[in-house]
Design an enzyme around this catalytic site. Structure first.
Site, PDB file in Angstrom:
ATOM      1  N   ARG A 255     -10.491 -11.328   1.856  1.00  0.00           N
ATOM      2  CA  ARG A 255     -11.311 -12.407   1.284  1.00  0.00           C
ATOM      3  C   ARG A 255     -10.601 -13.757   1.399  1.00  0.00           C
ATOM      4  O   ARG A 255     -11.250 -14.798   1.448  1.00  0.00           O
ATOM      5  CB  ARG A 255     -11.682 -12.053  -0.161  1.00  0.00           C
ATOM      6  CG  ARG A 255     -10.514 -11.868  -1.077  1.00  0.00           C
ATOM      7  CD  ARG A 255     -10.879 -11.114  -2.356  1.00  0.00           C
ATOM      8  NE  ARG A 255     -10.913  -9.669  -2.160  1.00  0.00           N
ATOM      9  CZ  ARG A 255     -11.218  -8.787  -3.121  1.00  0.00           C
ATOM     10  NH1 ARG A 255     -11.541  -9.203  -4.328  1.00  0.00           N
ATOM     11  NH2 ARG A 255     -11.218  -7.507  -2.861  1.00  0.00           N
TER      12      ARG A 255
ATOM     13  N   LYS B 232       0.845  -1.200   0.000  1.00  0.00           N
ATOM     14  CA  LYS B 232       0.000   0.000   0.000  1.00  0.00           C
ATOM     15  C   LYS B 232       0.881   1.252   0.000  1.00  0.00           C
ATOM     16  O   LYS B 232       2.012   1.218   0.479  1.00  0.00           O
ATOM     17  CB  LYS B 232      -0.869   0.022   1.271  1.00  0.00           C
ATOM     18  CG  LYS B 232      -2.033  -0.943   1.255  1.00  0.00           C
ATOM     19  CD  LYS B 232      -2.894  -0.772   2.498  1.00  0.00           C
ATOM     20  CE  LYS B 232      -4.059  -1.738   2.492  1.00  0.00           C
ATOM     21  NZ  LYS B 232      -5.032  -1.493   1.420  1.00  0.00           N
TER      22      LYS B 232
HETATM   23  N1  BES Z   1      -8.351  -3.525   4.187  1.00  0.00           N
HETATM   24  C1  BES Z   1      -8.409  -3.178   2.811  1.00  0.00           C
HETATM   25  C2  BES Z   1      -9.681  -2.398   2.456  1.00  0.00           C
HETATM   26  C3  BES Z   1      -9.731  -0.954   2.870  1.00  0.00           C
HETATM   27  C4  BES Z   1      -9.003  -0.016   2.171  1.00  0.00           C
HETATM   28  C5  BES Z   1     -10.557  -0.549   3.874  1.00  0.00           C
HETATM   29  C6  BES Z   1      -9.088   1.318   2.531  1.00  0.00           C
HETATM   30  C7  BES Z   1     -10.654   0.779   4.225  1.00  0.00           C
HETATM   31  C8  BES Z   1      -9.910   1.717   3.550  1.00  0.00           C
HETATM   32  C9  BES Z   1      -8.378  -4.433   1.953  1.00  0.00           C
HETATM   33  O1  BES Z   1      -7.618  -5.470   2.450  1.00  0.00           O
HETATM   34  C10 BES Z   1      -7.803  -4.038   0.647  1.00  0.00           C
HETATM   35  O2  BES Z   1      -6.654  -3.668   0.617  1.00  0.00           O
HETATM   36  N2  BES Z   1      -8.594  -4.116  -0.410  1.00  0.00           N
HETATM   37  C11 BES Z   1      -8.161  -3.726  -1.696  1.00  0.00           C
HETATM   38  C12 BES Z   1      -8.694  -4.712  -2.696  1.00  0.00           C
HETATM   39  C13 BES Z   1      -8.124  -4.527  -4.081  1.00  0.00           C
HETATM   40  C14 BES Z   1      -6.661  -4.918  -4.096  1.00  0.00           C
HETATM   41  C15 BES Z   1      -8.912  -5.358  -5.038  1.00  0.00           C
HETATM   42  C16 BES Z   1      -8.701  -2.323  -1.986  1.00  0.00           C
HETATM   43  O3  BES Z   1      -9.837  -2.038  -1.619  1.00  0.00           O
HETATM   44  O4  BES Z   1      -7.942  -1.517  -2.516  1.00  0.00           O
HETATM   45 MN    MN Z   2      -5.573  -5.312   1.885  1.00  0.00          MN
END
Ligand code: BES
Ligand code: MN
Ligand code: ZN
Length: 499
Positions: free
Chosen positions: A339, A265
Protein backbone atom coordinates in the site's frame (compact mmCIF):
# COMPACT_ATOMS: atom_id res chain seq x y z
CA UNK A 1 3.67 -21.59 -29.91
CA UNK A 2 1.89 -21.11 -33.17
CA UNK A 3 -1.90 -21.06 -33.63
CA UNK A 4 -3.66 -21.76 -36.88
CA UNK A 5 -7.33 -21.52 -37.78
CA UNK A 6 -8.82 -24.03 -40.24
CA UNK A 7 -12.25 -24.85 -41.55
CA UNK A 8 -12.64 -28.46 -40.41
CA UNK A 9 -15.61 -30.72 -39.91
CA UNK A 10 -15.17 -34.07 -38.17
CA UNK A 11 -14.75 -35.79 -41.55
CA UNK A 12 -11.82 -33.53 -42.57
CA UNK A 13 -10.33 -33.59 -39.05
CA UNK A 14 -9.82 -37.34 -39.43
CA UNK A 15 -7.23 -36.75 -42.13
CA UNK A 16 -5.28 -34.03 -40.22
CA UNK A 17 -1.81 -35.27 -39.31
CA UNK A 18 -1.11 -34.57 -35.65
CA UNK A 19 0.42 -36.00 -32.49
CA UNK A 20 -2.98 -35.59 -30.92
CA UNK A 21 -6.46 -34.75 -32.10
CA UNK A 22 -8.78 -33.42 -29.42
CA UNK A 23 -12.48 -33.64 -30.25
CA UNK A 24 -14.75 -31.59 -28.00
CA UNK A 25 -18.03 -33.49 -28.07
CA UNK A 26 -21.40 -31.88 -27.35
CA UNK A 27 -24.15 -34.00 -25.79
CA UNK A 28 -25.98 -36.19 -28.32
CA UNK A 29 -23.83 -34.77 -31.11
CA UNK A 30 -21.09 -36.03 -33.42
CA UNK A 31 -22.12 -39.61 -34.09
CA UNK A 32 -24.00 -38.61 -37.25
CA UNK A 33 -20.80 -37.17 -38.75
CA UNK A 34 -19.51 -39.07 -41.78
CA UNK A 35 -16.23 -40.97 -41.43
CA UNK A 36 -14.23 -42.65 -38.71
CA UNK A 37 -14.72 -40.02 -35.99
CA UNK A 38 -18.50 -40.11 -36.15
CA UNK A 39 -18.35 -43.90 -35.85
CA UNK A 40 -16.01 -43.74 -32.84
CA UNK A 41 -18.16 -41.22 -31.01
CA UNK A 42 -21.27 -43.32 -31.64
CA UNK A 43 -19.62 -46.55 -30.47
CA UNK A 44 -18.08 -44.96 -27.37
CA UNK A 45 -21.36 -43.41 -26.39
CA UNK A 46 -23.27 -46.66 -26.94
CA UNK A 47 -20.82 -48.56 -24.75
CA UNK A 48 -21.19 -45.96 -21.99
CA UNK A 49 -17.51 -45.00 -22.30
CA UNK A 50 -18.21 -41.35 -23.09
CA UNK A 51 -20.71 -39.90 -20.60
CA UNK A 52 -22.10 -36.47 -21.57
CA UNK A 53 -20.40 -34.74 -18.66
CA UNK A 54 -17.70 -32.06 -18.79
CA UNK A 55 -14.33 -33.52 -17.82
CA UNK A 56 -15.13 -37.07 -19.04
CA UNK A 57 -12.90 -38.20 -21.86
CA UNK A 58 -11.60 -41.20 -23.73
CA UNK A 59 -8.20 -41.60 -25.38
CA UNK A 60 -7.64 -43.81 -28.42
CA UNK A 61 -4.28 -44.76 -29.91
CA UNK A 62 -3.93 -44.86 -33.70
CA UNK A 63 -7.56 -45.70 -34.40
CA UNK A 64 -8.31 -46.85 -37.94
CA UNK A 65 -9.09 -44.25 -40.54
CA UNK A 66 -7.60 -41.37 -38.54
CA UNK A 67 -4.29 -39.66 -39.37
CA UNK A 68 -3.54 -38.42 -35.84
CA UNK A 69 -1.49 -40.68 -33.56
CA UNK A 70 -3.77 -40.07 -30.59
CA UNK A 71 -7.41 -39.13 -30.45
CA UNK A 72 -9.08 -37.80 -27.34
CA UNK A 73 -12.86 -37.58 -27.30
CA UNK A 74 -13.69 -35.08 -24.57
CA UNK A 75 -17.24 -34.36 -23.41
CA UNK A 76 -18.46 -30.80 -23.06
CA UNK A 77 -21.52 -31.62 -20.99
CA UNK A 78 -24.34 -29.09 -20.91
CA UNK A 79 -22.90 -26.26 -18.77
CA UNK A 80 -21.99 -22.76 -20.07
CA UNK A 81 -20.01 -23.07 -23.34
CA UNK A 82 -16.80 -21.38 -22.16
CA UNK A 83 -16.61 -23.21 -18.82
CA UNK A 84 -17.31 -26.51 -20.59
CA UNK A 85 -14.62 -25.86 -23.22
CA UNK A 86 -12.05 -25.12 -20.52
CA UNK A 87 -12.70 -28.25 -18.49
CA UNK A 88 -12.93 -30.47 -21.57
CA UNK A 89 -9.57 -29.23 -22.89
CA UNK A 90 -7.89 -29.57 -19.48
CA UNK A 91 -9.19 -33.15 -19.14
CA UNK A 92 -7.99 -34.00 -22.65
CA UNK A 93 -4.56 -32.51 -21.98
CA UNK A 94 -4.14 -34.79 -18.93
CA UNK A 95 -4.49 -37.76 -21.31
CA UNK A 96 -1.82 -36.63 -23.77
CA UNK A 97 0.63 -34.47 -21.79
CA UNK A 98 3.05 -37.35 -21.04
CA UNK A 99 3.38 -37.97 -24.80
CA UNK A 100 4.74 -34.40 -25.25
CA UNK A 101 2.71 -33.71 -28.39
CA UNK A 102 4.24 -31.17 -30.80
CA UNK A 103 1.24 -30.61 -33.01
CA UNK A 104 -2.30 -30.73 -31.63
CA UNK A 105 -5.53 -30.35 -33.60
CA UNK A 106 -8.54 -29.13 -31.66
CA UNK A 107 -11.96 -29.61 -33.18
CA UNK A 108 -15.63 -29.43 -32.16
CA UNK A 109 -18.28 -32.04 -32.87
CA UNK A 110 -20.83 -29.26 -33.29
CA UNK A 111 -20.96 -25.46 -33.43
CA UNK A 112 -18.53 -23.21 -31.60
CA UNK A 113 -19.15 -19.77 -30.06
CA UNK A 114 -16.29 -17.23 -29.74
CA UNK A 115 -16.17 -17.47 -25.93
CA UNK A 116 -15.74 -21.26 -26.12
CA UNK A 117 -13.02 -21.02 -28.75
CA UNK A 118 -11.13 -18.55 -26.60
CA UNK A 119 -11.57 -20.59 -23.44
CA UNK A 120 -10.29 -23.72 -25.20
CA UNK A 121 -7.20 -22.02 -26.65
CA UNK A 122 -6.33 -20.23 -23.41
CA UNK A 123 -6.77 -23.45 -21.39
CA UNK A 124 -4.53 -25.47 -23.73
CA UNK A 125 -1.78 -22.84 -23.60
CA UNK A 126 -2.15 -22.55 -19.81
CA UNK A 127 -1.85 -26.30 -19.24
CA UNK A 128 1.12 -26.75 -21.57
CA UNK A 129 3.22 -23.83 -20.27
CA UNK A 130 6.68 -24.87 -19.03
CA UNK A 131 9.02 -22.69 -16.94
CA UNK A 132 12.65 -23.03 -18.04
CA UNK A 133 14.43 -19.74 -17.29
CA UNK A 134 16.59 -20.91 -14.38
CA UNK A 135 16.93 -24.62 -15.27
CA UNK A 136 20.22 -25.75 -16.84
CA UNK A 137 18.84 -28.76 -18.71
CA UNK A 138 15.15 -28.05 -19.02
CA UNK A 139 13.18 -29.42 -21.93
CA UNK A 140 11.34 -26.49 -23.45
CA UNK A 141 7.63 -26.78 -24.15
CA UNK A 142 7.15 -29.50 -26.76
CA UNK A 143 3.84 -28.14 -28.05
CA UNK A 144 4.71 -26.02 -31.11
CA UNK A 145 1.54 -25.86 -33.13
CA UNK A 146 -2.15 -25.80 -32.31
CA UNK A 147 -4.60 -26.10 -35.18
CA UNK A 148 -8.06 -24.88 -34.24
CA UNK A 149 -10.63 -26.53 -36.48
CA UNK A 150 -14.01 -24.80 -36.70
CA UNK A 151 -17.06 -25.07 -39.00
CA UNK A 152 -16.20 -21.71 -40.66
CA UNK A 153 -12.72 -20.25 -40.16
CA UNK A 154 -13.54 -16.76 -41.48
CA UNK A 155 -16.21 -16.31 -38.79
CA UNK A 156 -13.74 -17.10 -35.99
CA UNK A 157 -10.75 -14.97 -37.00
CA UNK A 158 -11.36 -12.17 -34.49
CA UNK A 159 -12.06 -14.62 -31.67
CA UNK A 160 -8.81 -16.47 -32.30
CA UNK A 161 -6.82 -13.22 -32.51
CA UNK A 162 -8.14 -12.20 -29.08
CA UNK A 163 -7.40 -15.63 -27.66
CA UNK A 164 -3.83 -15.58 -28.98
CA UNK A 165 -3.28 -12.10 -27.53
CA UNK A 166 -4.60 -13.32 -24.18
CA UNK A 167 -2.23 -16.31 -24.33
CA UNK A 168 0.79 -14.11 -25.05
CA UNK A 169 -0.17 -11.76 -22.22
CA UNK A 170 -0.83 -14.50 -19.68
CA UNK A 171 2.45 -16.21 -20.57
CA UNK A 172 4.42 -12.98 -20.23
CA UNK A 173 2.88 -12.45 -16.78
CA UNK A 174 3.55 -16.05 -15.72
CA UNK A 175 7.12 -15.92 -16.92
CA UNK A 176 8.02 -12.79 -14.94
CA UNK A 177 5.95 -13.90 -11.95
CA UNK A 178 7.84 -17.19 -11.79
CA UNK A 179 11.35 -15.75 -12.03
CA UNK A 180 13.12 -15.73 -8.67
CA UNK A 181 13.94 -12.44 -6.96
CA UNK A 182 17.55 -12.49 -8.12
CA UNK A 183 16.44 -13.00 -11.72
CA UNK A 184 13.66 -10.42 -11.51
CA UNK A 185 15.01 -7.30 -9.85
CA UNK A 186 13.30 -3.91 -10.28
CA UNK A 187 15.90 -3.10 -12.96
CA UNK A 188 15.18 -6.34 -14.84
CA UNK A 189 11.43 -5.79 -14.59
CA UNK A 190 11.93 -2.34 -16.11
CA UNK A 191 13.92 -3.92 -18.96
CA UNK A 192 11.03 -6.33 -19.54
CA UNK A 193 8.69 -3.34 -19.74
CA UNK A 194 11.04 -1.58 -22.18
CA UNK A 195 11.04 -4.64 -24.42
CA UNK A 196 7.26 -4.27 -24.80
CA UNK A 197 7.72 -0.85 -26.39
CA UNK A 198 8.97 -2.54 -29.57
CA UNK A 199 5.31 -3.12 -30.45
CA UNK A 200 3.50 -0.35 -32.36
CA UNK A 201 1.70 2.31 -30.27
CA UNK A 202 3.49 1.34 -27.02
CA UNK A 203 5.86 3.72 -25.25
CA UNK A 204 7.80 3.04 -22.09
CA UNK A 205 9.52 5.43 -19.71
CA UNK A 206 11.48 4.30 -16.65
CA UNK A 207 12.15 6.59 -13.69
CA UNK A 208 14.98 5.89 -11.20
CA UNK A 209 15.65 7.01 -7.62
CA UNK A 210 16.49 10.62 -8.59
CA UNK A 211 13.32 11.22 -10.60
CA UNK A 212 11.18 9.51 -7.97
CA UNK A 213 12.73 11.70 -5.27
CA UNK A 214 11.96 14.80 -7.36
CA UNK A 215 8.32 13.65 -7.51
CA UNK A 216 8.37 13.42 -3.68
CA UNK A 217 7.18 9.81 -3.62
CA UNK A 218 8.20 9.50 0.04
CA UNK A 219 6.19 6.37 0.80
CA UNK A 220 7.58 4.43 -2.18
CA UNK A 221 11.14 5.55 -1.43
CA UNK A 222 10.77 4.50 2.22
CA UNK A 223 10.03 0.90 1.24
CA UNK A 224 12.97 0.79 -1.18
CA UNK A 225 15.51 2.30 1.23
CA UNK A 226 16.40 -1.02 2.92
CA UNK A 227 17.50 -2.63 -0.33
CA UNK A 228 20.72 -2.51 -2.33
CA UNK A 229 18.66 -2.77 -5.52
CA UNK A 230 17.61 0.65 -6.82
CA UNK A 231 13.87 1.23 -7.23
CA UNK A 232 12.22 1.79 -10.62
CA UNK A 233 8.97 3.52 -11.55
CA UNK A 234 7.72 2.20 -14.89
CA UNK A 235 5.34 4.23 -17.08
CA UNK A 236 3.86 2.35 -20.04
CA UNK A 237 1.49 3.93 -22.54
CA UNK A 238 -0.58 2.29 -25.20
CA UNK A 239 -2.27 4.74 -27.56
CA UNK A 240 -4.93 2.91 -29.58
CA UNK A 241 -7.59 5.66 -29.61
CA UNK A 242 -7.62 9.42 -30.19
CA UNK A 243 -5.36 11.73 -28.17
CA UNK A 244 -8.37 13.28 -26.42
CA UNK A 245 -9.72 9.93 -25.24
CA UNK A 246 -9.18 9.60 -21.47
CA UNK A 247 -7.02 6.56 -20.71
CA UNK A 248 -7.70 3.57 -18.53
CA UNK A 249 -4.89 3.53 -15.97
CA UNK A 250 -3.61 0.23 -14.56
CA UNK A 251 -1.34 0.30 -11.50
CA UNK A 252 0.56 -2.89 -10.58
CA UNK A 253 2.33 -3.69 -7.30
CA UNK A 254 5.92 -4.59 -8.16
CA UNK A 255 7.60 -5.84 -4.97
CA UNK A 256 10.20 -8.17 -6.49
CA UNK A 257 10.77 -9.70 -3.06
CA UNK A 258 8.93 -9.11 0.21
CA UNK A 259 10.86 -10.12 3.33
CA UNK A 260 8.47 -8.05 5.42
CA UNK A 261 11.32 -5.66 6.23
CA UNK A 262 12.02 -5.09 9.94
CA UNK A 263 8.55 -6.57 10.62
CA UNK A 264 10.15 -9.73 9.25
CA UNK A 265 8.05 -12.56 7.82
CA UNK A 266 8.40 -16.13 9.14
CA UNK A 267 10.82 -18.34 7.17
CA UNK A 268 8.27 -20.94 6.08
CA UNK A 269 7.18 -20.34 2.48
CA UNK A 270 8.91 -16.97 2.39
CA UNK A 271 10.23 -17.95 -1.06
CA UNK A 272 6.71 -17.36 -2.35
CA UNK A 273 7.21 -13.66 -1.78
CA UNK A 274 9.07 -13.60 -5.10
CA UNK A 275 5.50 -13.58 -6.47
CA UNK A 276 4.82 -10.22 -4.81
CA UNK A 277 5.29 -8.51 -8.17
CA UNK A 278 2.46 -10.43 -9.87
CA UNK A 279 0.30 -7.29 -10.01
CA UNK A 280 3.10 -5.61 -11.98
CA UNK A 281 3.49 -8.73 -14.12
CA UNK A 282 -0.23 -8.64 -14.95
CA UNK A 283 0.11 -5.05 -16.17
CA UNK A 284 3.09 -6.07 -18.34
CA UNK A 285 1.06 -9.03 -19.62
CA UNK A 286 -1.83 -6.75 -20.56
CA UNK A 287 0.55 -4.51 -22.54
CA UNK A 288 1.99 -7.57 -24.26
CA UNK A 289 -1.56 -8.46 -25.34
CA UNK A 290 -2.39 -4.87 -26.39
CA UNK A 291 0.74 -4.78 -28.54
CA UNK A 292 -0.41 -7.95 -30.24
CA UNK A 293 -4.04 -6.98 -30.77
CA UNK A 294 -3.84 -3.17 -31.25
CA UNK A 295 -7.37 -2.33 -29.99
CA UNK A 296 -8.88 1.19 -30.12
CA UNK A 297 -8.43 2.17 -26.48
CA UNK A 298 -5.90 4.26 -24.54
CA UNK A 299 -4.16 2.59 -21.62
CA UNK A 300 -1.52 3.75 -19.15
CA UNK A 301 0.38 1.23 -17.03
CA UNK A 302 2.14 2.38 -13.85
CA UNK A 303 4.46 0.07 -11.94
CA UNK A 304 6.26 1.08 -8.75
CA UNK A 305 8.87 -1.65 -8.25
CA UNK A 306 11.42 -2.30 -5.49
CA UNK A 307 12.44 -4.90 -2.90
CA UNK A 308 11.18 -4.88 0.69
CA UNK A 309 14.41 -5.69 2.56
CA UNK A 310 16.16 -5.29 5.84
CA UNK A 311 19.38 -3.43 6.56
CA UNK A 312 20.85 -0.56 8.53
CA UNK A 313 18.94 2.00 6.50
CA UNK A 314 15.64 0.13 6.42
CA UNK A 315 12.31 1.67 7.33
CA UNK A 316 11.36 1.04 11.00
CA UNK A 317 7.99 0.51 12.69
CA UNK A 318 6.80 3.90 13.92
CA UNK A 319 8.58 5.87 11.20
CA UNK A 320 6.42 8.56 9.63
CA UNK A 321 6.80 9.18 5.89
CA UNK A 322 5.33 11.84 3.62
CA UNK A 323 3.59 10.50 0.52
CA UNK A 324 3.46 12.25 -2.86
CA UNK A 325 -0.11 13.37 -2.06
CA UNK A 326 1.22 15.28 0.98
CA UNK A 327 -0.51 12.94 3.43
CA UNK A 328 1.77 11.65 6.19
CA UNK A 329 1.77 7.93 7.03
CA UNK A 330 2.82 6.22 10.23
CA UNK A 331 4.38 2.88 9.27
CA UNK A 332 3.27 0.61 12.10
CA UNK A 333 4.19 -2.53 10.17
CA UNK A 334 6.87 -2.54 7.48
CA UNK A 335 5.28 -5.70 6.01
CA UNK A 336 2.30 -3.62 4.86
CA UNK A 337 4.58 -2.21 2.13
CA UNK A 338 2.40 -2.77 -0.93
CA UNK A 339 0.00 0.00 0.00
CA UNK A 340 2.98 2.32 0.58
CA UNK A 341 4.30 1.96 -2.94
CA UNK A 342 0.80 1.96 -4.48
CA UNK A 343 -0.36 5.14 -2.74
CA UNK A 344 2.31 7.17 -4.53
CA UNK A 345 1.52 5.53 -7.87
CA UNK A 346 -2.18 6.32 -7.37
CA UNK A 347 -1.30 9.97 -6.71
CA UNK A 348 0.81 9.99 -9.89
CA UNK A 349 -2.10 8.51 -11.89
CA UNK A 350 -4.11 11.73 -11.53
CA UNK A 351 -1.91 13.51 -14.12
CA UNK A 352 -3.36 11.37 -16.91
CA UNK A 353 -6.90 12.60 -16.21
CA UNK A 354 -8.01 8.95 -16.36
CA UNK A 355 -11.37 7.51 -17.34
CA UNK A 356 -10.76 4.97 -14.57
CA UNK A 357 -7.91 3.74 -12.38
CA UNK A 358 -7.53 0.06 -11.50
CA UNK A 359 -4.76 -1.16 -9.21
CA UNK A 360 -3.74 -4.80 -9.08
CA UNK A 361 -1.83 -6.11 -6.08
CA UNK A 362 -0.88 -9.21 -4.08
CA UNK A 363 -1.84 -7.05 -1.15
CA UNK A 364 -3.06 -9.05 1.83
CA UNK A 365 -2.94 -12.51 3.35
CA UNK A 366 -6.41 -11.64 4.65
CA UNK A 367 -7.78 -11.72 1.10
CA UNK A 368 -6.47 -15.29 0.75
CA UNK A 369 -8.41 -16.19 3.90
CA UNK A 370 -11.56 -14.45 2.64
CA UNK A 371 -11.73 -15.73 -0.95
CA UNK A 372 -9.11 -18.46 -1.31
CA UNK A 373 -7.63 -19.08 -4.73
CA UNK A 374 -10.84 -18.98 -6.76
CA UNK A 375 -11.80 -15.31 -6.96
CA UNK A 376 -9.74 -12.13 -6.65
CA UNK A 377 -11.01 -9.45 -4.27
CA UNK A 378 -12.63 -6.49 -6.04
CA UNK A 379 -13.07 -3.13 -4.34
CA UNK A 380 -14.51 -0.12 -6.15
CA UNK A 381 -15.82 3.37 -5.53
CA UNK A 382 -17.95 3.28 -8.69
CA UNK A 383 -20.73 0.77 -9.42
CA UNK A 384 -20.31 1.04 -13.18
CA UNK A 385 -16.61 0.23 -12.96
CA UNK A 386 -17.23 -2.59 -10.46
CA UNK A 387 -19.88 -4.10 -12.74
CA UNK A 388 -17.66 -3.86 -15.82
CA UNK A 389 -14.72 -5.56 -14.06
CA UNK A 390 -16.91 -8.26 -12.55
CA UNK A 391 -18.50 -8.97 -15.95
CA UNK A 392 -15.09 -9.10 -17.63
CA UNK A 393 -13.94 -11.58 -14.99
CA UNK A 394 -16.92 -13.86 -15.66
CA UNK A 395 -16.48 -13.66 -19.43
CA UNK A 396 -12.77 -14.46 -19.24
CA UNK A 397 -13.21 -17.10 -16.51
CA UNK A 398 -10.88 -15.03 -14.36
CA UNK A 399 -13.37 -14.24 -11.65
CA UNK A 400 -13.47 -11.67 -8.86
CA UNK A 401 -15.88 -10.86 -6.06
CA UNK A 402 -16.86 -7.43 -4.85
CA UNK A 403 -16.00 -6.52 -1.28
CA UNK A 404 -17.29 -3.57 0.79
CA UNK A 405 -15.72 -0.16 1.41
CA UNK A 406 -17.82 1.20 4.30
CA UNK A 407 -16.09 4.11 6.02
CA UNK A 408 -16.33 2.33 9.37
CA UNK A 409 -13.60 0.00 8.11
CA UNK A 410 -11.16 2.93 8.13
CA UNK A 411 -11.51 3.59 11.90
CA UNK A 412 -8.52 1.41 12.77
CA UNK A 413 -6.22 3.42 10.48
CA UNK A 414 -6.41 6.47 12.77
CA UNK A 415 -3.25 7.44 14.65
CA UNK A 416 -2.01 10.31 16.81
CA UNK A 417 1.29 10.62 14.95
CA UNK A 418 0.36 11.04 11.29
CA UNK A 419 -2.61 11.56 8.96
CA UNK A 420 -3.06 7.82 8.67
CA UNK A 421 -1.45 4.55 9.82
CA UNK A 422 -0.50 1.89 7.29
CA UNK A 423 -2.26 -0.93 9.19
CA UNK A 424 -5.36 -1.45 11.30
CA UNK A 425 -6.12 -4.56 13.38
CA UNK A 426 -6.30 -8.11 12.00
CA UNK A 427 -10.07 -8.00 11.41
CA UNK A 428 -11.12 -7.30 7.82
CA UNK A 429 -7.49 -6.95 6.74
CA UNK A 430 -8.18 -6.96 2.99
CA UNK A 431 -10.79 -4.22 3.42
CA UNK A 432 -8.73 -1.98 5.69
CA UNK A 433 -5.91 -2.19 3.14
CA UNK A 434 -8.35 -1.07 0.43
CA UNK A 435 -9.58 1.76 2.67
CA UNK A 436 -5.98 2.94 3.02
CA UNK A 437 -5.57 3.00 -0.79
CA UNK A 438 -8.90 4.75 -1.28
CA UNK A 439 -7.50 7.85 0.45
CA UNK A 440 -5.01 8.23 -2.39
CA UNK A 441 -7.33 7.47 -5.32
CA UNK A 442 -8.17 10.70 -7.13
CA UNK A 443 -11.40 11.91 -8.73
CA UNK A 444 -11.71 9.22 -11.38
CA UNK A 445 -13.61 5.99 -10.68
CA UNK A 446 -11.16 3.71 -8.88
CA UNK A 447 -11.01 -0.03 -8.34
CA UNK A 448 -8.58 -2.29 -6.52
CA UNK A 449 -8.02 -5.99 -7.27
CA UNK A 450 -6.43 -7.95 -4.42
CA UNK A 451 -4.88 -10.94 -6.19
CA UNK A 452 -2.99 -12.38 -3.19
CA UNK A 453 -4.94 -15.65 -3.48
CA UNK A 454 -5.18 -15.94 -7.26
CA UNK A 455 -1.84 -14.76 -8.72
CA UNK A 456 0.03 -17.97 -7.96
CA UNK A 457 -0.45 -21.53 -6.82
CA UNK A 458 1.43 -23.06 -3.87
CA UNK A 459 2.38 -26.68 -3.26
CA UNK A 460 3.34 -29.24 -5.90
CA UNK A 461 2.04 -27.12 -8.78
CA UNK A 462 3.74 -23.97 -7.47
CA UNK A 463 3.74 -21.24 -10.07
CA UNK A 464 2.29 -17.97 -11.29
CA UNK A 465 -1.18 -18.20 -12.87
CA UNK A 466 -1.01 -15.10 -15.07
CA UNK A 467 -4.19 -13.84 -13.45
CA UNK A 468 -5.83 -11.36 -13.80
CA UNK A 469 -4.53 -10.68 -17.33
CA UNK A 470 -7.63 -12.36 -18.80
CA UNK A 471 -9.99 -10.20 -16.75
CA UNK A 472 -8.14 -6.95 -17.50
CA UNK A 473 -7.80 -7.63 -21.21
CA UNK A 474 -11.52 -8.42 -21.52
CA UNK A 475 -12.33 -5.22 -19.59
CA UNK A 476 -10.16 -3.11 -21.91
CA UNK A 477 -11.47 -4.71 -25.10
CA UNK A 478 -15.02 -3.98 -23.88
CA UNK A 479 -13.91 -0.34 -23.56
CA UNK A 480 -12.40 -0.18 -27.05
CA UNK A 481 -14.20 1.99 -29.59
CA UNK A 482 -17.10 0.26 -31.25
CA UNK A 483 -17.15 -2.62 -28.76
CA UNK A 484 -19.91 -3.19 -26.21
CA UNK A 485 -21.52 0.27 -26.59
CA UNK A 486 -24.09 -0.54 -23.89
CA UNK A 487 -21.41 -1.18 -21.33
CA UNK A 488 -19.56 1.99 -22.30
CA UNK A 489 -22.66 4.15 -22.00
CA UNK A 490 -23.44 2.66 -18.61
CA UNK A 491 -20.01 3.41 -17.23
CA UNK A 492 -20.01 6.95 -18.64
CA UNK A 493 -23.36 7.63 -16.99
CA UNK A 494 -22.17 6.40 -13.62
CA UNK A 495 -19.12 8.64 -13.84
CA UNK A 496 -21.56 11.53 -13.55
CA UNK A 497 -19.94 14.96 -13.35
CA UNK A 498 -16.53 13.62 -14.24
CA UNK A 499 -17.76 12.60 -17.72
N1 BES B 1 2.69 -9.42 -0.01
C1 BES B 1 2.03 -9.50 1.25
C2 BES B 1 0.63 -10.12 1.14
C3 BES B 1 0.57 -11.62 0.96
C4 BES B 1 0.82 -12.44 2.04
C5 BES B 1 0.18 -12.16 -0.23
C6 BES B 1 0.71 -13.81 1.88
C7 BES B 1 0.06 -13.52 -0.38
C8 BES B 1 0.33 -14.35 0.68
C9 BES B 1 1.87 -8.11 1.84
O1 BES B 1 2.90 -7.23 1.57
C10 BES B 1 1.80 -8.28 3.31
O2 BES B 1 2.78 -8.70 3.88
N2 BES B 1 0.66 -7.96 3.90
C11 BES B 1 0.48 -8.12 5.29
C12 BES B 1 -0.28 -6.93 5.81
C13 BES B 1 -0.36 -6.88 7.32
C14 BES B 1 1.00 -6.58 7.90
C15 BES B 1 -1.36 -5.84 7.71
C16 BES B 1 -0.31 -9.41 5.53
O3 BES B 1 -1.23 -9.69 4.76
O4 BES B 1 0.05 -10.14 6.45
MN1 MN C 1 4.49 -7.39 2.97
ZN1 ZN D 1 3.94 -7.56 -0.13
Amino acid sequence: MDFQLKTLGLAQAASEKADALIVLVSPGDGEQAPGALGGLIGAARKAGDLPDKAGKCLMLYRPQGIAAARVVLSSLGDGPAATAARSAVLAAWQQIRAANPKRVVLVWSGGVVPAALQAAVVALADASYVYTHTKSKAEPRALRQVVVGVPQASACKAALAEAVAAVRGVEFAKEWGNRPGNHCTPTMLAEAARSLAKAPRIKCEVLGPKEVAALKMGAFMAVAQGSAEPLRFIVLRYQGAGKADAPQVLVGKGITFDTGGVSLKPAAEMDEMKFDMCGAASVLGVFRALGELQPAVNVVGLIPTCENMNDGRALKPGDVVTSMSGQTIEVLNTDAEGRLILCDALAYAARFDPAAVVDIATLTGACVIALGGVRSGLFATDDGLAGALAAAGEAAQDRCWRMPLDDEYAEGLKTSFADVANVAGRAGGAITAAKFLQRFAGEAPWAHLDIAGTAWKSGAAKGATGRPVGLLLRYLLDRAEGAAPAARKASRRSRGAAA
